[in-house]
Structure formats: C-alpha cells, structure tokens
Design a protein around this motif. Structure first.
Motif, PDB file in Angstrom:
ATOM      1  N   ASP A   1       0.811  -1.221   0.000  1.00  0.00           N
ATOM      2  CA  ASP A   1       0.000   0.000   0.000  1.00  0.00           C
ATOM      3  C   ASP A   1       0.842   1.266   0.000  1.00  0.00           C
ATOM      4  O   ASP A   1       0.448   2.292  -0.557  1.00  0.00           O
TER       5      ASP A   1
ATOM      6  N   TYR B   1       0.055   4.765  -2.024  1.00  0.00           N
ATOM      7  CA  TYR B   1      -0.223   6.006  -1.287  1.00  0.00           C
ATOM      8  C   TYR B   1       1.014   6.891  -1.150  1.00  0.00           C
ATOM      9  O   TYR B   1       0.925   7.993  -0.621  1.00  0.00           O
TER      10      TYR B   1
ATOM     11  N   HIS C   1     -11.737  14.574  -1.024  1.00  0.00           N
ATOM     12  CA  HIS C   1     -12.382  13.316  -1.399  1.00  0.00           C
ATOM     13  C   HIS C   1     -13.899  13.437  -1.450  1.00  0.00           C
ATOM     14  O   HIS C   1     -14.585  12.492  -1.835  1.00  0.00           O
TER      15      HIS C   1
ATOM     16  N   MET D   1      -6.015   6.522   9.247  1.00  0.00           N
ATOM     17  CA  MET D   1      -5.956   6.613   7.783  1.00  0.00           C
ATOM     18  C   MET D   1      -6.071   8.087   7.384  1.00  0.00           C
ATOM     19  O   MET D   1      -6.908   8.492   6.585  1.00  0.00           O
ATOM     20  N   ALA D   2      -5.186   8.860   7.983  1.00  0.00           N
ATOM     21  CA  ALA D   2      -5.246  10.321   7.860  1.00  0.00           C
ATOM     22  C   ALA D   2      -4.489  10.802   6.636  1.00  0.00           C
ATOM     23  O   ALA D   2      -3.594  10.127   6.115  1.00  0.00           O
ATOM     24  N   SER D   3      -4.837  12.004   6.232  1.00  0.00           N
ATOM     25  CA  SER D   3      -4.147  12.668   5.130  1.00  0.00           C
ATOM     26  C   SER D   3      -3.912  14.120   5.551  1.00  0.00           C
ATOM     27  O   SER D   3      -3.564  14.369   6.708  1.00  0.00           O
TER      28      SER D   3
ATOM     29  N   HIS E   1     -10.618  17.088   9.265  1.00  0.00           N
ATOM     30  CA  HIS E   1     -12.042  17.441   9.343  1.00  0.00           C
ATOM     31  C   HIS E   1     -12.486  17.811  10.755  1.00  0.00           C
ATOM     32  O   HIS E   1     -13.633  17.571  11.137  1.00  0.00           O
TER      33      HIS E   1
ATOM     34  N   LEU F   1      -0.287   6.789   5.507  1.00  0.00           N
ATOM     35  CA  LEU F   1       0.801   6.211   4.722  1.00  0.00           C
ATOM     36  C   LEU F   1       1.598   7.243   3.929  1.00  0.00           C
ATOM     37  O   LEU F   1       2.573   6.864   3.282  1.00  0.00           O
TER      38      LEU F   1
ATOM     39  N   GLU G   1       1.555  14.326   3.098  1.00  0.00           N
ATOM     40  CA  GLU G   1       0.160  14.688   3.404  1.00  0.00           C
ATOM     41  C   GLU G   1      -0.010  14.889   4.915  1.00  0.00           C
ATOM     42  O   GLU G   1      -0.637  15.859   5.346  1.00  0.00           O
TER      43      GLU G   1
ATOM     44  N   HIS H   1       2.101   4.024   9.198  1.00  0.00           N
ATOM     45  CA  HIS H   1       1.830   2.655   9.653  1.00  0.00           C
ATOM     46  C   HIS H   1       0.828   2.014   8.696  1.00  0.00           C
ATOM     47  O   HIS H   1      -0.240   2.573   8.459  1.00  0.00           O
ATOM     48  N   ASN H   2       1.175   0.856   8.183  1.00  0.00           N
ATOM     49  CA  ASN H   2       0.299   0.159   7.237  1.00  0.00           C
ATOM     50  C   ASN H   2      -0.606  -0.817   8.005  1.00  0.00           C
ATOM     51  O   ASN H   2      -0.167  -1.870   8.468  1.00  0.00           O
ATOM     52  N   LEU H   3      -1.880  -0.458   8.093  1.00  0.00           N
ATOM     53  CA  LEU H   3      -2.831  -1.260   8.874  1.00  0.00           C
ATOM     54  C   LEU H   3      -3.143  -2.604   8.213  1.00  0.00           C
ATOM     55  O   LEU H   3      -3.591  -3.523   8.887  1.00  0.00           O
ATOM     56  N   ASN H   4      -2.937  -2.684   6.922  1.00  0.00           N
ATOM     57  CA  ASN H   4      -3.217  -3.954   6.256  1.00  0.00           C
ATOM     58  C   ASN H   4      -2.084  -4.965   6.475  1.00  0.00           C
ATOM     59  O   ASN H   4      -2.284  -6.162   6.402  1.00  0.00           O
TER      60      ASN H   4
ATOM     61  N   THR I   1     -12.161   8.541   8.328  1.00  0.00           N
ATOM     62  CA  THR I   1     -12.993   9.226   7.338  1.00  0.00           C
ATOM     63  C   THR I   1     -12.665   8.752   5.927  1.00  0.00           C
ATOM     64  O   THR I   1     -11.497   8.765   5.524  1.00  0.00           O
ATOM     65  N   VAL I   2     -13.677   8.385   5.207  1.00  0.00           N
ATOM     66  CA  VAL I   2     -13.644   7.901   3.813  1.00  0.00           C
ATOM     67  C   VAL I   2     -12.481   6.950   3.543  1.00  0.00           C
ATOM     68  O   VAL I   2     -11.846   7.031   2.503  1.00  0.00           O
ATOM     69  N   SER I   3     -12.230   6.024   4.451  1.00  0.00           N
ATOM     70  CA  SER I   3     -11.086   5.119   4.300  1.00  0.00           C
ATOM     71  C   SER I   3     -11.368   3.686   4.735  1.00  0.00           C
ATOM     72  O   SER I   3     -10.569   2.796   4.431  1.00  0.00           O
TER      73      SER I   3
END
Ligand SMILES: C[S@@+](CC[C@H](N)C(=O)[O-])C[C@H]1O[C@@H](n2cnc3c(N)ncnc32)[C@H](O)[C@@H]1O
Length: 345
Positions: free
Chosen positions: A21, A25, A33, A61-63, A67, A82, A86, A99-102, A120-122
């Motif tokens: 990932d 990313y 988004h 899963m922030a960018s 918000h 990731l 950003e 940190h890669n959560l997957n 959010t949206v992730s």
C-alpha cells in the motif's frame, strides 16, 4: 492472512492492486475526497460527537485534512496514515505515524489513551477491518468514541471486493458488522445525509448529481459511563437514516419504470464487459444510451470544462437498486454490450 474473521465470504477482502500500500499512497494526493457540502457535514458531525474537553484524538488513515471543526479545541491529535507529506501538511496534527494497517493491524499505541478515533472515507481500504476495529477499542478509553464516515467514492484498485460489490445500504451493514465482531463497542448508531444539492461551483455540478452522500456510524468503547449520551443536533438529525423524499422517490420510479430519470427514455439492458481487471455486482446493468439525454449532454460540457474528452451515461444497477454515472470516452463506446444483452433476452 486477509482477515482473522470467518464471517465473511472467501476473497471478500481481495483487491485489484495487492501491491504494498505504501507504493500506491506514496504518491501525494492533496485532493478533496468529497464535495464542499459533504465536507461541511463531516465537520459538523465530528464537532457534535466529540464532546470531551481537550480530547486526545486518533485520526486513522489520515491525510492532509482531519475534518476537525475550528470550534473543537483538541489536546493531542495523532494522524496515522501512509503518506508523510500529506500528514506533514495537516495543521490539526501534533503527532504523525506512518503505519500500514493492512500489514499490521495492531496499533502502535498504549491502551486507553485516546478519547476519540476518526476514520474518514477510508474504511473501505481495510483488508483486516475486524482486527483494526478491535485495536481501536483497545486504544480508546472506556466510553471513547469511534466515528467511521464514508461516502460512495473510492480508489477502485485498493478498495476491498466486498465493499465494491455492495450497494450503499449493504456497506452500512458491513461496517456495523465490523463494529459488532470486534467485540469492543456499543451498538453503532447511523446518520445519513444524502440528496443535498451539490455546490454550484463544484466541478461535477453540471452532471446533475447531488452532493456526495455522507454515512456516519459511531459507537462508544464498551465500559464507559456515558454510552448513550452522544447526540447529533436536530439540524443534522432531520436527515437521519433515510434519504429525503425526492431522491428516494426517484429511485423507486427508476426501479418501477426502468426509464432514465433525466430524459424519460427506456433504459437499455447492457451486459458488462468481462475482463480480468473489472468486477461488477451483476452481469447486466440498465443504461441510458439516448444521445439526446440532458444528463449525457451536460456531461460533455462538464468534461470539456476540465479539459477532458468524454461524458457520462446514466446507469442503474437493478440488483442493488443504485445508480451511478458511467463514464464514456466517445458516443459509440460500450455499445457492443447492448447487442449482447438484447440478444440474450
Ligand atoms: C481516501 S484517503 C482519506 C484520507 C483522509 N482520511 C480524509 O478524510 O481526507 C485514504 C487514506 O487512507 C490511508 N490508507 C490507505 N491504506 C492504508 C493502510 N493500509 N494503512 C494506513 N493508512 C492507509 C491513505 O494514506 C490515505 O490517506
């Protein structure tokens, strides 16, 4: 391992792009988004539900944008994502973690240190969602909030198959299941905002589509003293849980008549292309191939304003009772699928 949970069909968390990932990313995406109306709704939801004084917040899963409304005086805000650049550009953060959560669903934080966690949206990109939700419960203090917000847009190569193939209502059920199977939360509550007008200056305004829908599911970490006290204000609640009359009636009308809501022409059965690179929820979709349809005509103008050739046709999925714009590069594109479908019926 794709998920520790056997409650999901085999292959549910497979993705078109199974590469690391961080590679996907690693490319900066300083984009919004959601449209501005939907983003404002997201901020209001966060502001209404995060009620602790100077809360410690985890933005999962922030960018570049967390918000958080300006009225929210947060204490610690940690962004986990990731893309370094950003996260560095995100003014709300005072902690940043790559940190890669997957790869590793275990969160690199001590137990019970956050008051609220936002995603959010992730959530649609998680391949081991139940493990991640359980970890969120671990790092939240008892009674802490987990707020999961999603819409209907995503990066197709990275979204998990079960999400991609689900309709919007089924996605709500799926996230409810993530909460439930993690074992760490109260029953999640749902708020839906959809059918609001798209802002006039939005780049897709000419397509006749409404503002991006906002689905918010939220629950408290079990064991807290205040499990039922988080409430949304009345002004948000009036859209709670159901679509406003116009889009709902429109969807019913499309389902009953199988006609395009923009031009009234009968929709055409269109057999989806079978390639190793595409996945469809059903083999036949209903598409408006009327070249005089105002939705399709407006699409050419909207694309031209962005300097791109092409347009959209109205597409209805009878299995999930949802409709979507179908991007078309030329007026003749994908017409071969019409004959294939009509011949079979
Ligand atoms: C659609 S963006 C949403 C960003 C942000 N939450 C927002 O609301 O604007 C998806 C984000 O998820 C992050 N992400 C995707 N896969 C991830 C993974 N496996 N582990 C951690 N973060 C991931 C990416 O870095 C990306 O910023």
């Amino acid at each position: 391992m794709s998920t520790s949970d056997e409650a999901f069909p085999r292959g549910a968390f497979a993705r078109e792009d199974e590469n690391e990932d961080r590679r996907f990313y690693g490319a900066d995406r300083f984009v919004s988004h959601l449209d501005a109306t939907a983003l404002a709704t997201v901020e209001r939801i966060v502001g209404a539900l995060v009620t602790e004084p100077e809360p410690a917040v985890l933005d999962l899963m922030a960018s570049w944008d967390s918000h958080l409304p300006s009225s929210l005086r947060a204490g610690r805000v940690v962004g986990l994502g990731l893309n370094e650049r950003e996260l560095a550009a995100n003014p709300a953060l005072n902690g940043r973690v790559i940190h890669n959560l997957n790869r590793e669903p275990r969160l690199p934080f001590a137990d019970a240190i956050f008051d609220a966690a936002l995603c959010t949206v992730s959530v649609d990109y998680l391949t081991r969602p139940v493990e991640v939700f359980a970890e969120v419960a671990r790092v939240l203090r008892p009674g802490g909030l987990f707020l999961v917000i999603f819409s209907n847009r995503f990066f197709p190569p990275k979204v998990v198959r079960i999400w991609r193939e689900a309709g919007e209502d089924q996605r709500v059920r799926l996230v409810e299941k993530y909460f439930a199977r993690s074992g760490g939360f109260t029953a999640p509550r749902l708020y839906v905002s959809q059918g609001r007008p798209r802002p006039a200056d939005d780049r897709y305004a000419g397509l006749g589509i409404p503002s991006d829908p906002v689905y918010a599911l939220f629950a408290d970490r079990l064991g807290g003293p205040r499990e039922t006290t988080r409430e949304l204000p009345e002004s948000l609640q009036k859209h709670h849980g159901e679509a406003p009359e116009e889009p709902r009636a429109r969807r019913r009308w499309v389902a009953e008549t199988e006609c395009c809501p923009h031009c009234g022409e009968r929709l055409t059965r269109w057999r989806v292309p079978q390639t190793p690179f595409t996945q469809w929820s059903s083999e036949v979709q209903l598409v408006c191939f009327n070249d005089a349809c105002p939705y399709y005509e407006g699409g050419w103008r909207a694309f031209a304003r962005q300097g791109n050739p092409g347009s959209y046709r109205f597409m209805y999925d009878p299995d999930s009772n949802t409709y979507h714009p179908m991007p078309v590069p030329t007026p003749t594109a994908y017409r071969d699928g019409i004959e294939a479908a009509e011949e079979r019926s």
